[in-house]
Every structure is written in C-alpha cells, then in structure tokens.
Design a protein around this motif. Structure first.
Motif, PDB file in Angstrom:
ATOM      1  N   ILE A  38       0.835  -1.203   0.000  1.00 32.65           N
ATOM      2  CA  ILE A  38       0.000   0.000   0.000  1.00 32.65           C
ATOM      3  C   ILE A  38       0.870   1.253   0.000  1.00 32.65           C
ATOM      4  CG2 ILE A  38      -1.606   1.383   1.401  1.00 32.65           C
ATOM      5  CD1 ILE A  38      -2.906  -1.203   2.294  1.00 32.65           C
ATOM      6  N   VAL A  39       1.904   1.236   0.871  1.00 32.25           N
ATOM      7  CA  VAL A  39       2.798   2.405   0.950  1.00 32.25           C
ATOM      8  C   VAL A  39       3.488   2.653  -0.385  1.00 32.25           C
ATOM      9  CG1 VAL A  39       4.885   3.325   2.016  1.00 32.25           C
ATOM     10  CG2 VAL A  39       3.148   2.199   3.431  1.00 32.25           C
ATOM     11  N   ARG A  40       3.992   1.571  -1.012  1.00 34.30           N
ATOM     12  CA  ARG A  40       4.666   1.722  -2.302  1.00 34.30           C
ATOM     13  C   ARG A  40       3.710   2.263  -3.365  1.00 34.30           C
ATOM     14  NH1 ARG A  40       7.168  -3.131  -0.610  1.00 34.30           N
ATOM     15  NH2 ARG A  40       5.620  -4.354  -1.759  1.00 34.30           N
ATOM     16  N   SER A  41       2.498   1.740  -3.356  1.00 32.13           N
ATOM     17  CA  SER A  41       1.516   2.187  -4.349  1.00 32.13           C
ATOM     18  C   SER A  41       1.151   3.655  -4.138  1.00 32.13           C
ATOM     19  CB  SER A  41       0.254   1.322  -4.272  1.00 32.13           C
ATOM     20  OG  SER A  41       0.544  -0.024  -4.577  1.00 32.13           O
ATOM     21  N   VAL A  42       0.948   4.025  -2.843  1.00 35.94           N
ATOM     22  CA  VAL A  42       0.594   5.422  -2.538  1.00 35.94           C
ATOM     23  C   VAL A  42       1.716   6.365  -2.961  1.00 35.94           C
ATOM     24  CG1 VAL A  42       0.179   7.073  -0.682  1.00 35.94           C
ATOM     25  CG2 VAL A  42      -1.013   4.871  -0.680  1.00 35.94           C
ATOM     26  N   LEU A  43       2.966   6.001  -2.668  1.00 37.29           N
ATOM     27  CA  LEU A  43       4.098   6.838  -3.058  1.00 37.29           C
ATOM     28  C   LEU A  43       4.209   6.966  -4.573  1.00 37.29           C
ATOM     29  CD1 LEU A  43       6.833   5.680  -0.508  1.00 37.29           C
ATOM     30  CD2 LEU A  43       5.522   7.820  -0.480  1.00 37.29           C
ATOM     31  N   SER A  44       3.944   5.876  -5.266  1.00 35.39           N
ATOM     32  CA  SER A  44       4.002   5.918  -6.733  1.00 35.39           C
ATOM     33  C   SER A  44       2.957   6.869  -7.290  1.00 35.39           C
ATOM     34  CB  SER A  44       3.799   4.519  -7.316  1.00 35.39           C
ATOM     35  OG  SER A  44       4.834   3.649  -6.901  1.00 35.39           O
ATOM     36  N   TRP A  45       1.736   6.777  -6.721  1.00 37.33           N
ATOM     37  CA  TRP A  45       0.660   7.660  -7.192  1.00 37.33           C
ATOM     38  C   TRP A  45       0.932   9.116  -6.826  1.00 37.33           C
ATOM     39  CZ3 TRP A  45      -2.719   6.878 -10.805  1.00 37.33           C
ATOM     40  CH2 TRP A  45      -3.116   5.579 -11.128  1.00 37.33           C
ATOM     41  N   ILE A  46       1.533   9.334  -5.652  1.00 37.03           N
ATOM     42  CA  ILE A  46       1.890  10.712  -5.265  1.00 37.03           C
ATOM     43  C   ILE A  46       2.870  11.295  -6.276  1.00 37.03           C
ATOM     44  CG2 ILE A  46       3.154  12.096  -3.565  1.00 37.03           C
ATOM     45  CD1 ILE A  46       1.945  10.339  -1.384  1.00 37.03           C
ATOM     46  N   ALA A  47       3.866  10.491  -6.667  1.00 44.46           N
ATOM     47  CA  ALA A  47       4.847  10.959  -7.649  1.00 44.46           C
ATOM     48  C   ALA A  47       4.187  11.266  -8.989  1.00 44.46           C
ATOM     49  CB  ALA A  47       5.938   9.915  -7.828  1.00 44.46           C
ATOM     50  N   ILE A  48       3.275  10.390  -9.412  1.00 47.37           N
ATOM     51  CA  ILE A  48       2.571  10.597 -10.685  1.00 47.37           C
ATOM     52  C   ILE A  48       1.767  11.884 -10.654  1.00 47.37           C
ATOM     53  CG2 ILE A  48       0.744   9.721 -12.188  1.00 47.37           C
ATOM     54  CD1 ILE A  48       1.734   6.884 -11.446  1.00 47.37           C
ATOM     55  N   PHE A  49       1.003  12.084  -9.545  1.00 46.38           N
ATOM     56  CA  PHE A  49       0.177  13.291  -9.449  1.00 46.38           C
ATOM     57  C   PHE A  49       1.033  14.544  -9.320  1.00 46.38           C
ATOM     58  CE2 PHE A  49      -3.253  10.306  -8.054  1.00 46.38           C
ATOM     59  CZ  PHE A  49      -4.150  10.623  -9.069  1.00 46.38           C
ATOM     60  N   ALA A  50       2.185  14.426  -8.647  1.00 49.49           N
ATOM     61  CA  ALA A  50       3.072  15.583  -8.515  1.00 49.49           C
ATOM     62  C   ALA A  50       3.603  16.003  -9.886  1.00 49.49           C
ATOM     63  CB  ALA A  50       4.231  15.254  -7.584  1.00 49.49           C
ATOM     64  N   ILE A  51       4.001  15.017 -10.696  1.00 52.76           N
ATOM     65  CA  ILE A  51       4.487  15.317 -12.052  1.00 52.76           C
ATOM     66  C   ILE A  51       3.378  15.943 -12.878  1.00 52.76           C
ATOM     67  CG2 ILE A  51       5.312  14.278 -14.203  1.00 52.76           C
ATOM     68  CD1 ILE A  51       6.749  12.182 -12.459  1.00 52.76           C
ATOM     69  N   PHE A  52       2.165  15.395 -12.745  1.00 55.48           N
ATOM     70  CA  PHE A  52       1.028  15.923 -13.492  1.00 55.48           C
ATOM     71  C   PHE A  52       0.751  17.380 -13.117  1.00 55.48           C
ATOM     72  CE2 PHE A  52      -3.532  16.889 -13.469  1.00 55.48           C
ATOM     73  CZ  PHE A  52      -3.828  16.753 -14.815  1.00 55.48           C
ATOM     74  N   ILE A  53       0.777  17.668 -11.816  1.00 59.11           N
ATOM     75  CA  ILE A  53       0.492  19.032 -11.354  1.00 59.11           C
ATOM     76  C   ILE A  53       1.546  20.011 -11.855  1.00 59.11           C
ATOM     77  CG2 ILE A  53       0.346  20.506  -9.299  1.00 59.11           C
ATOM     78  CD1 ILE A  53      -0.920  18.104  -7.846  1.00 59.11           C
ATOM     79  N   VAL A  54       2.824  19.592 -11.765  1.00 56.32           N
ATOM     80  CA  VAL A  54       3.906  20.465 -12.233  1.00 56.32           C
ATOM     81  C   VAL A  54       3.761  20.740 -13.730  1.00 56.32           C
ATOM     82  CG1 VAL A  54       6.383  20.612 -12.637  1.00 56.32           C
ATOM     83  CG2 VAL A  54       5.530  19.820 -10.427  1.00 56.32           C
ATOM     84  N   MET A  55       3.494  19.695 -14.515  1.00 54.93           N
ATOM     85  CA  MET A  55       3.358  19.859 -15.953  1.00 54.93           C
ATOM     86  C   MET A  55       2.169  20.738 -16.298  1.00 54.93           C
ATOM     87  SD  MET A  55       4.299  16.054 -17.408  1.00 54.93           S
ATOM     88  CE  MET A  55       4.082  16.594 -19.101  1.00 54.93           C
ATOM     89  N   PHE A  56       1.069  20.575 -15.563  1.00 57.06           N
ATOM     90  CA  PHE A  56      -0.130  21.371 -15.829  1.00 57.06           C
ATOM     91  C   PHE A  56       0.092  22.834 -15.439  1.00 57.06           C
ATOM     92  CE2 PHE A  56      -4.244  23.214 -14.725  1.00 57.06           C
ATOM     93  CZ  PHE A  56      -4.980  22.901 -15.854  1.00 57.06           C
TER      94      PHE A  56
END
Length: 204
Positions: free
Chosen positions: A33-51
């Motif tokens: 769960i922790v690994r999955s949450v961290l992966s999704w946090i990274a994905i959303f962080a990249i998305f927010i920065v790009m947007f």
C-alpha cells in the motif's frame, strides 16, 4: 497560492484519497500500500507540475528542439522579427523573392542586396542585362555584376517593393541582404545573440 494551484491541490488530494480507499478495500499488505501510494503521489506531482507550468515547458521544448534541428531560427513576435545567430556566427533570414523562397545572409556591411544569377532567374527578378555592369569588391576579389530590381521581397512581416539589387553568377550560391533593405526598417539591432528587426510603421 493562486486559485489554479488551490484547485490542482484539491484535485490531487481527492484523487489520492480515492486511490488509497481502493487499495485498502483490496486488503493488501501495508508495504505494498505504501509503495503504491508513493508511486501515485509521484505521478500526481508530475502531473500538477506539468499542468501548472505547461507554457514554460512548451517554450523550453521549442527552444531545445530548435537548437537540435536548426529550425525556428526565425520567429515573428507581434510585428517584430527575431533571428537567432547561427553556429557560424552569422544571421540568416528566410525570405520570399517574388514569392520564391530564398535564404539570405544578413550583412550590414553590404550597401546593396545581392543575389546570385540562378536565384534571380528562378525568382523572375528583373535584370538590366542591357545596362552597364557594376563592379563590386568582395572577399574573392572584384566581381562584375548586373543591376536589377526585386518586385517584392518579404522577410517575416516585412515587405520591400521595387528593391534594387545586384546580380552575378560569381556570387555562387550566396545571397546577401544588404543595407538598402535594412535601412527601410523602423529599427534593427542585435541583442544577446538575436537580430531584431522592427518593420516600418506603415507595415504594422
């Protein structure tokens, strides 16, 4: 934070909550769960920065691809033409001579615009073949040339009509944009590796 950034943050938090809920509902191990949450946090962080910085990212991308491909040396910003210095240290302009694409070396040391005979013939430049020739001092010695007239010369947003030129086969493949064109501009200057041409007020 700006309103757009607040919206992005709320969206990201909501999305992470949904992802976390889905993971917990599957009853998987805490480590996964922790690994999955961290992966999704990274994905959303990249998305927010790009947007949030999409315009800046596009600008950088265009600049980098332009440097790599040699494209986009010439850009129109408003009514101003900006030409980047080429790797050979010169400034080159993509122009149209009577509607025919022609690449010119910009040379403020040349009094008159000069084109080679092949280009002049392809663009239907009016050459005064019956007149007396003119003699030009070039880096390769004295060159005999004929006077002529370009009916229309377009460089970016700038247009020159009935522009006097000199034409010679001895120019090889060279075409030079001289001071008789530059002097028609409202202004021209070089700043930080760019030549900036501002058209006459009548052309704005």
């Amino acid at each position: 934070m700006t309103e757009d950034q607040n919206i992005n943050l709320v969206f990201a938090i909501g999305a992470m909550v949904l992802v976390a809920s889905a993971l917990f509902s599957r009853r998987i191990g805490l480590g996964e769960i922790v690994r999955s949450v961290l992966s999704w946090i990274a994905i959303f962080a990249i998305f927010i920065v790009m947007f949030s910085y999409q315009h800046e990212i596009v600008g950088v991308w265009n600049k980098v691809t332009g440097e790599l491909t040699g494209a986009n040396d010439q850009q129109v910003v408003g009514g101003t033409l900006k030409i980047r210095q080429s790797p050979d240290g010169h400034y080159w302009a993509d122009a149209e001579v009577n509607g025919t694409p022609v690449r010119f070396l910009i040379d403020s040391g040349a009094t008159t615009t000069a084109i080679n005979l092949k280009t002049a013939q392809a663009a239907n430049v009016d050459i005064n073949e019956g007149g007396f020739p003119t003699y030009l001092n070039t880096a390769n010695g004295t060159v005999e040339a004929q006077r002529g007239t370009i009916q229309s010369l377009r460089v970016g947003p700038m247009m020159a009509l009935e522009l006097p030129v000199v034409v010679a086969e001895a120019f090889g493949d060279s075409n030079v944009l001289g001071m008789n064109f530059l002097s028609e501009m409202k202004s021209w200057r070089v700043e930080q590796g760019e030549m900036i041409l501002e058209p006459p007020v009548a052309n704005n």
